[in-house]
Design a protein around this motif. Structure first.
Motif, PDB file in Angstrom:
ATOM      1  N   LEU A  21      42.140 -36.338  51.636  1.00  0.00           N
ATOM      2  CA  LEU A  21      43.557 -36.677  51.770  1.00  0.00           C
ATOM      3  C   LEU A  21      43.762 -38.030  52.444  1.00  0.00           C
ATOM      4  O   LEU A  21      44.476 -38.892  51.915  1.00  0.00           O
ATOM      5  CB  LEU A  21      44.313 -35.587  52.538  1.00  0.00           C
ATOM      6  CG  LEU A  21      45.791 -35.882  52.788  1.00  0.00           C
ATOM      7  CD1 LEU A  21      46.558 -36.013  51.479  1.00  0.00           C
ATOM      8  CD2 LEU A  21      46.402 -34.797  53.656  1.00  0.00           C
ATOM      9  N   GLU A  22      43.154 -38.258  53.594  1.00  0.00           N
ATOM     10  CA  GLU A  22      43.367 -39.518  54.310  1.00  0.00           C
ATOM     11  C   GLU A  22      42.781 -40.703  53.549  1.00  0.00           C
ATOM     12  O   GLU A  22      43.338 -41.802  53.583  1.00  0.00           O
ATOM     13  CB  GLU A  22      42.810 -39.442  55.730  1.00  0.00           C
ATOM     14  CG  GLU A  22      43.591 -38.498  56.636  1.00  0.00           C
ATOM     15  CD  GLU A  22      45.083 -38.820  56.712  1.00  0.00           C
ATOM     16  OE1 GLU A  22      45.453 -40.015  56.846  1.00  0.00           O
ATOM     17  OE2 GLU A  22      45.892 -37.867  56.614  1.00  0.00           O
ATOM     18  N   TYR A  25      45.209 -41.434  50.826  1.00  0.00           N
ATOM     19  CA  TYR A  25      46.398 -42.013  51.452  1.00  0.00           C
ATOM     20  C   TYR A  25      46.173 -43.508  51.719  1.00  0.00           C
ATOM     21  O   TYR A  25      47.042 -44.333  51.447  1.00  0.00           O
ATOM     22  CB  TYR A  25      46.723 -41.261  52.740  1.00  0.00           C
ATOM     23  CG  TYR A  25      48.011 -41.684  53.383  1.00  0.00           C
ATOM     24  CD1 TYR A  25      49.239 -41.252  52.869  1.00  0.00           C
ATOM     25  CD2 TYR A  25      48.022 -42.507  54.500  1.00  0.00           C
ATOM     26  CE1 TYR A  25      50.433 -41.637  53.456  1.00  0.00           C
ATOM     27  CE2 TYR A  25      49.208 -42.892  55.097  1.00  0.00           C
ATOM     28  CZ  TYR A  25      50.415 -42.457  54.570  1.00  0.00           C
ATOM     29  OH  TYR A  25      51.594 -42.843  55.151  1.00  0.00           O
ATOM     30  N   SER A  44      53.347 -40.295  49.586  1.00  0.00           N
ATOM     31  CA  SER A  44      53.347 -39.517  50.825  1.00  0.00           C
ATOM     32  C   SER A  44      52.101 -38.635  50.884  1.00  0.00           C
ATOM     33  O   SER A  44      51.480 -38.333  49.867  1.00  0.00           O
ATOM     34  CB  SER A  44      54.600 -38.635  50.898  1.00  0.00           C
ATOM     35  OG  SER A  44      54.515 -37.602  49.928  1.00  0.00           O
ATOM     36  N   ARG A  45      51.756 -38.211  52.083  1.00  0.00           N
ATOM     37  CA  ARG A  45      50.649 -37.271  52.231  1.00  0.00           C
ATOM     38  C   ARG A  45      50.968 -35.964  51.500  1.00  0.00           C
ATOM     39  O   ARG A  45      50.077 -35.336  50.938  1.00  0.00           O
ATOM     40  CB  ARG A  45      50.371 -37.007  53.709  1.00  0.00           C
ATOM     41  CG  ARG A  45      49.634 -38.125  54.400  1.00  0.00           C
ATOM     42  CD  ARG A  45      49.363 -37.799  55.872  1.00  0.00           C
ATOM     43  NE  ARG A  45      48.594 -38.848  56.495  1.00  0.00           N
ATOM     44  CZ  ARG A  45      49.124 -39.948  57.031  1.00  0.00           C
ATOM     45  NH1 ARG A  45      50.430 -40.133  57.021  1.00  0.00           N
ATOM     46  NH2 ARG A  45      48.334 -40.861  57.579  1.00  0.00           N
ATOM     47  N   TYR A  46      52.231 -35.570  51.519  1.00  0.00           N
ATOM     48  CA  TYR A  46      52.646 -34.338  50.842  1.00  0.00           C
ATOM     49  C   TYR A  46      52.322 -34.409  49.345  1.00  0.00           C
ATOM     50  O   TYR A  46      51.716 -33.491  48.787  1.00  0.00           O
ATOM     51  CB  TYR A  46      54.143 -34.112  51.063  1.00  0.00           C
ATOM     52  CG  TYR A  46      54.698 -32.950  50.287  1.00  0.00           C
ATOM     53  CD1 TYR A  46      54.494 -31.638  50.709  1.00  0.00           C
ATOM     54  CD2 TYR A  46      55.426 -33.165  49.118  1.00  0.00           C
ATOM     55  CE1 TYR A  46      54.992 -30.571  49.991  1.00  0.00           C
ATOM     56  CE2 TYR A  46      55.931 -32.095  48.391  1.00  0.00           C
ATOM     57  CZ  TYR A  46      55.713 -30.801  48.825  1.00  0.00           C
ATOM     58  OH  TYR A  46      56.201 -29.749  48.104  1.00  0.00           O
ATOM     59  N   ILE A  47      52.707 -35.514  48.706  1.00  0.00           N
ATOM     60  CA  ILE A  47      52.456 -35.678  47.265  1.00  0.00           C
ATOM     61  C   ILE A  47      50.957 -35.733  46.999  1.00  0.00           C
ATOM     62  O   ILE A  47      50.466 -35.114  46.048  1.00  0.00           O
ATOM     63  CB  ILE A  47      53.151 -36.950  46.729  1.00  0.00           C
ATOM     64  CG1 ILE A  47      54.665 -36.780  46.771  1.00  0.00           C
ATOM     65  CG2 ILE A  47      52.674 -37.290  45.325  1.00  0.00           C
ATOM     66  CD1 ILE A  47      55.210 -35.682  45.886  1.00  0.00           C
ATOM     67  N   ARG A  49      48.556 -34.451  48.824  1.00  0.00           N
ATOM     68  CA  ARG A  49      47.989 -33.113  49.066  1.00  0.00           C
ATOM     69  C   ARG A  49      48.210 -32.234  47.839  1.00  0.00           C
ATOM     70  O   ARG A  49      47.295 -31.519  47.400  1.00  0.00           O
ATOM     71  CB  ARG A  49      48.632 -32.470  50.300  1.00  0.00           C
ATOM     72  CG  ARG A  49      47.966 -31.165  50.728  1.00  0.00           C
ATOM     73  CD  ARG A  49      48.552 -30.587  52.021  1.00  0.00           C
ATOM     74  NE  ARG A  49      48.333 -31.481  53.148  1.00  0.00           N
ATOM     75  CZ  ARG A  49      49.300 -32.167  53.784  1.00  0.00           C
ATOM     76  NH1 ARG A  49      50.556 -32.047  53.420  1.00  0.00           N
ATOM     77  NH2 ARG A  49      49.007 -32.942  54.797  1.00  0.00           N
ATOM     78  N   GLN A  50      49.403 -32.291  47.255  1.00  0.00           N
ATOM     79  CA  GLN A  50      49.675 -31.525  46.028  1.00  0.00           C
ATOM     80  C   GLN A  50      48.758 -31.977  44.894  1.00  0.00           C
ATOM     81  O   GLN A  50      48.246 -31.148  44.144  1.00  0.00           O
ATOM     82  CB  GLN A  50      51.133 -31.699  45.604  1.00  0.00           C
ATOM     83  CG  GLN A  50      52.104 -30.935  46.449  1.00  0.00           C
ATOM     84  CD  GLN A  50      53.516 -31.105  45.910  1.00  0.00           C
ATOM     85  OE1 GLN A  50      53.952 -32.212  45.596  1.00  0.00           O
ATOM     86  NE2 GLN A  50      54.219 -29.990  45.791  1.00  0.00           N
ATOM     87  N   TYR A  51      48.563 -33.277  44.772  1.00  0.00           N
ATOM     88  CA  TYR A  51      47.692 -33.821  43.729  1.00  0.00           C
ATOM     89  C   TYR A  51      46.277 -33.277  43.890  1.00  0.00           C
ATOM     90  O   TYR A  51      45.653 -32.834  42.917  1.00  0.00           O
ATOM     91  CB  TYR A  51      47.712 -35.353  43.788  1.00  0.00           C
ATOM     92  CG  TYR A  51      46.781 -36.009  42.806  1.00  0.00           C
ATOM     93  CD1 TYR A  51      47.071 -36.028  41.449  1.00  0.00           C
ATOM     94  CD2 TYR A  51      45.607 -36.612  43.239  1.00  0.00           C
ATOM     95  CE1 TYR A  51      46.212 -36.627  40.542  1.00  0.00           C
ATOM     96  CE2 TYR A  51      44.747 -37.216  42.341  1.00  0.00           C
ATOM     97  CZ  TYR A  51      45.046 -37.226  40.994  1.00  0.00           C
ATOM     98  OH  TYR A  51      44.194 -37.808  40.109  1.00  0.00           O
ATOM     99  N   GLU A  53      45.391 -30.537  45.464  1.00  0.00           N
ATOM    100  CA  GLU A  53      45.410 -29.091  45.210  1.00  0.00           C
ATOM    101  C   GLU A  53      45.421 -28.771  43.725  1.00  0.00           C
ATOM    102  O   GLU A  53      44.888 -27.752  43.294  1.00  0.00           O
ATOM    103  CB  GLU A  53      46.608 -28.455  45.906  1.00  0.00           C
ATOM    104  CG  GLU A  53      46.468 -28.397  47.416  1.00  0.00           C
ATOM    105  CD  GLU A  53      47.741 -27.949  48.128  1.00  0.00           C
ATOM    106  OE1 GLU A  53      48.767 -27.672  47.450  1.00  0.00           O
ATOM    107  OE2 GLU A  53      47.713 -27.891  49.365  1.00  0.00           O
TER     108      GLU A  53
END
Length: 175
Positions: A21-22, A25, A44-47, A49-51, A53
């Motif tokens: 993730l990082e 990012y 964003s980290r949220y987007i 993270r979803q990618y 996952e």
């Protein structure tokens, strides 16, 4: 492929992991490389993270595949993508990033591109790969030409940059 894993030369390719993730990012939000990836805004980290996952989904469903390039020490140095995957026409686009300038010119990109060509042909059954490369990116032009890709088109004033417009080359390789 006659190899038990996705390894070639001095690199190996692996799927995305939550621990990336990082790293993603950092890479995706570095505006200095946005022009080669047609990125216009940060992620964003949220987007991301979803990618990550969702990255376990099959290339036949998502039409894309991103793999992390690791050097001989197992350190991530970049990523290679298949995109616009067309199983009927047996083709896909390919893109590659070696992030740190200190990791460039070490053969990692050439090895990763060679491995992706083998994977695309032998595992996915593709007939060809293509790459879109800005005329202002001689390093990528050299990489793809040395890897057997041939220039098959030029799109005039295709890419808008802060410094003006540049042409984009279309390279293809019949596998």
């Amino acid at each position: 492929m006659n190899q038990p894993s996705l390894s070639y030369g001095n690199i190996s390719l692996r799927p995305l992991e939550p621990e990336d993730l990082e790293l993603l990012y950092l890479w995706e939000n570095d505006s200095s490389i946005w022009q080669v990836s047609n990125t216009l805004a940060p992620f964003s980290r949220y987007i991301l993270r979803q990618y990550i996952e969702e990255s376990h989904r099959d290339i036949y469903e998502t039409k894309q595949l991103r793999l992390i390039i690791e050097n001989e020490s197992g350190d991530p140095v970049g990523a290679v993508d298949l995109f616009d995957f067309e199983p009927f026409h047996q083709r896909a686009g390919v893109g590659i990033l070696i992030y740190a300038t200190t990791d460039r010119q070490k053969g990692y990109a050439a090895d990763a591109l060679q491995l992706m060509c083998q994977y695309a042909k032998e595992v996915l059954g593709l007939h060809q790969l293509y790459a879109n490369i800005g005329a202002n990116n001689p390093a990528s032009v050299g990489l793809f030409e040395k890897s057997g890709f041939q220039l098959s088109g030029r799109k005039k004033d295709w890419l808008k940059l802060l410094s003006g417009r540049v042409d984009e080359f279309l390279y293809q390789k019949i596998l």
